[in-house]
Write an enzyme that holds these catalytic residues in place. Sequence first.
Site, PDB file in Angstrom:
ATOM      1  N   ARG A  63       0.883  -1.183   0.000  1.00 15.19           N
ATOM      2  CA  ARG A  63       0.000   0.000   0.000  1.00 15.19           C
ATOM      3  C   ARG A  63       0.913   1.223   0.000  1.00 15.19           C
ATOM      4  NH1 ARG A  63      -5.494   1.489   3.303  1.00 15.19           N
ATOM      5  NH2 ARG A  63      -6.238  -0.047   1.795  1.00 15.19           N
TER       6      ARG A  63
ATOM      7  N   HIS B  31      -7.325   0.813  -6.734  1.00 16.56           N
ATOM      8  CA  HIS B  31      -7.503  -0.120  -5.606  1.00 16.56           C
ATOM      9  C   HIS B  31      -8.169  -1.379  -6.170  1.00 16.56           C
ATOM     10  CE1 HIS B  31      -7.713  -1.506  -1.623  1.00 16.56           C
ATOM     11  NE2 HIS B  31      -8.584  -0.677  -1.077  1.00 16.56           N
TER      12      HIS B  31
ATOM     13  N   GLN C 203     -10.217  -3.929  -3.984  1.00 14.90           N
ATOM     14  CA  GLN C 203     -11.526  -3.421  -3.579  1.00 14.90           C
ATOM     15  C   GLN C 203     -12.543  -3.624  -4.696  1.00 14.90           C
ATOM     16  OE1 GLN C 203     -12.500  -1.775  -0.496  1.00 14.90           O
ATOM     17  NE2 GLN C 203     -14.458  -2.287  -1.433  1.00 14.90           N
TER      18      GLN C 203
ATOM     19  N   ASP D  10     -17.376   7.369  -2.306  1.00 14.40           N
ATOM     20  CA  ASP D  10     -16.172   7.217  -1.479  1.00 14.40           C
ATOM     21  C   ASP D  10     -15.856   8.593  -0.888  1.00 14.40           C
ATOM     22  OD1 ASP D  10     -13.830   6.253  -0.308  1.00 14.40           O
ATOM     23  OD2 ASP D  10     -12.628   6.527  -2.122  1.00 14.40           O
TER      24      ASP D  10
ATOM     25  N   CYS E   5     -16.689   1.868  -0.158  1.00 16.77           N
ATOM     26  CA  CYS E   5     -15.576   0.973   0.193  1.00 16.77           C
ATOM     27  C   CYS E   5     -15.203   1.048   1.669  1.00 16.77           C
ATOM     28  CB  CYS E   5     -14.360   1.300  -0.666  1.00 16.77           C
ATOM     29  SG  CYS E   5     -13.802   3.002  -0.453  1.00 16.77           S
TER      30      CYS E   5
ATOM     31  N   ARG F 231     -13.935  -8.636   0.854  1.00 16.87           N
ATOM     32  CA  ARG F 231     -12.493  -8.431   0.704  1.00 16.87           C
ATOM     33  C   ARG F 231     -11.757  -9.716   1.107  1.00 16.87           C
ATOM     34  NH1 ARG F 231     -10.440  -3.307   0.832  1.00 16.87           N
ATOM     35  NH2 ARG F 231      -8.558  -4.382   0.173  1.00 16.87           N
TER      36      ARG F 231
HETATM   37  N1  NVA Z   1     -10.070   6.867  -1.641  1.00 22.71           N
HETATM   38  C1  NVA Z   1      -9.753   6.370  -0.326  1.00 22.71           C
HETATM   39  C2  NVA Z   1      -9.980   4.903  -0.254  1.00 22.71           C
HETATM   40  C3  NVA Z   1      -9.733   4.276   1.096  1.00 22.71           C
HETATM   41  C4  NVA Z   1      -9.968   2.812   1.100  1.00 22.71           C
HETATM   42  C5  NVA Z   1      -8.308   6.682  -0.012  1.00 22.71           C
HETATM   43  O1  NVA Z   1      -7.453   6.496  -0.872  1.00 22.71           O
HETATM   44  O2  NVA Z   1      -8.034   7.138   1.109  1.00 22.71           O
HETATM   45  N1   CP Z   2     -11.564  -0.117   1.845  1.00 20.80           N
HETATM   46  C1   CP Z   2     -10.316  -0.229   2.326  1.00 20.80           C
HETATM   47  O1   CP Z   2      -9.357  -0.491   1.586  1.00 20.80           O
HETATM   48  O2   CP Z   2     -10.215  -0.010   3.639  1.00 20.80           O
HETATM   49  P1   CP Z   2      -8.863   0.101   4.496  1.00 20.80           P
HETATM   50  O3   CP Z   2      -8.236   1.436   4.163  1.00 20.80           O
HETATM   51  O4   CP Z   2      -9.324   0.038   5.929  1.00 20.80           O
HETATM   52  O5   CP Z   2      -7.956  -1.015   4.129  1.00 20.80           O
END
Ligand code: NVA
Ligand code: CP
Length: 334
Positions: A127, A154, A157, A249, A289, A317
């Site tokens: 990540r 992502h 997801q 989101d 998500c 997930r």
């Molecule tokens: N768009 C959000 C998704 C989190 C799962 C982010 O990147 O923070």
């Molecule tokens: N939706 C998702 O990826 O959540 P987290 O940031 O908690 O992993």
Amino acid sequence: MASLKKSQSHPLRRRIATRRKHSQLPKDLLTIRDIPRQTIIDLLESAKKLKFGHKKGQAIMPLKGKTLGLIFEKPSTRTRVSFEAGMNQLGGQALFLASEKIQLSRGESLADTAKVLTRYLDGLVVRTFDQFTLEEWGRHTSIPIINGLTDYCHPCQALADAQTILEHKGKLKGLKLAYIGDGNNIAHSLIEMGAKLGMHISVGCPPEYGPDPALVKRAQEEGTQTGSIICVTSDPNEAARQADVVYTDVWISMGQESEQQPRITALTAYQVNGTLMKSAKPDAILMHCLPAHRGEEITAEVLDGPQSVVLDQAENRLHIQKAILMEWIGRHTR
Ligand code: NVA
Ligand code: CP
């Protein structure tokens, strides 16, 4: 040879088909776009079986002796826990490596770190911020790298989302998914997923916070082969009209905290609330998500209401990622 052609289930044919399938599978899972369409269909089928088996308490150990690393430069609840639990449930082990706790944070290069980790691990979930950094991990390792979220996309997801839609609607092809809000990493993977699987994706977003036009164009091109129509509009009600799925989101993704005020100002008209939901079909499902900010991108009434399937998404997930681990880590040999 004639009999081989007739018999699709001949063991040789199966071996050839398996080899061909694996040869098309990229070493790394970096984007939805990179995954062959048939692999996505197989993953969804496998995730369904794994979910069923999990609920029945069946134990399988296909990844016994394998170790998955997780390098996270951003916080996570769902991605981290579902990958760790999934790996354990498949008989393997997971090692969480917070980036600030390893020598990477003291200047050791990504290339050296990646080459060293290749000697210990069978796969790595990363990540990070930049998609380019994720690709760098891929270039410097011979083990599979799985995208655990970047600023750009992502994919895990979106695959869990496809499983969830399939469960609730019984199909994917021909459905309309309206994504309302910031054209971010989640929007990108949903657009790519729709194009692969023949779903129509309608994005309602302010022009200054739209999805990457190059990604949209590529998806539109791919959509001509799968019957998927991808469109982007600044009118949220138009985007949501007669939708089967409404998705939103956060407006401020991880790493965008300094842009909070302009984003809230631009995105306020794109809140998913009871009024917007009336534009969608009456039996539309509501997706997010998570994590969510009630009162910003979505009202509590909608997020916690009867159309919401957000907890199914979160649960899936686990199941889809177990299918991913079996496909990518399971076939990796040292
Ligand atoms: N768009 C959000 C998704 C989190 C799962 C982010 O990147 O923070
Ligand atoms: N939706 C998702 O990826 O959540 P987290 O940031 O908690 O992993």
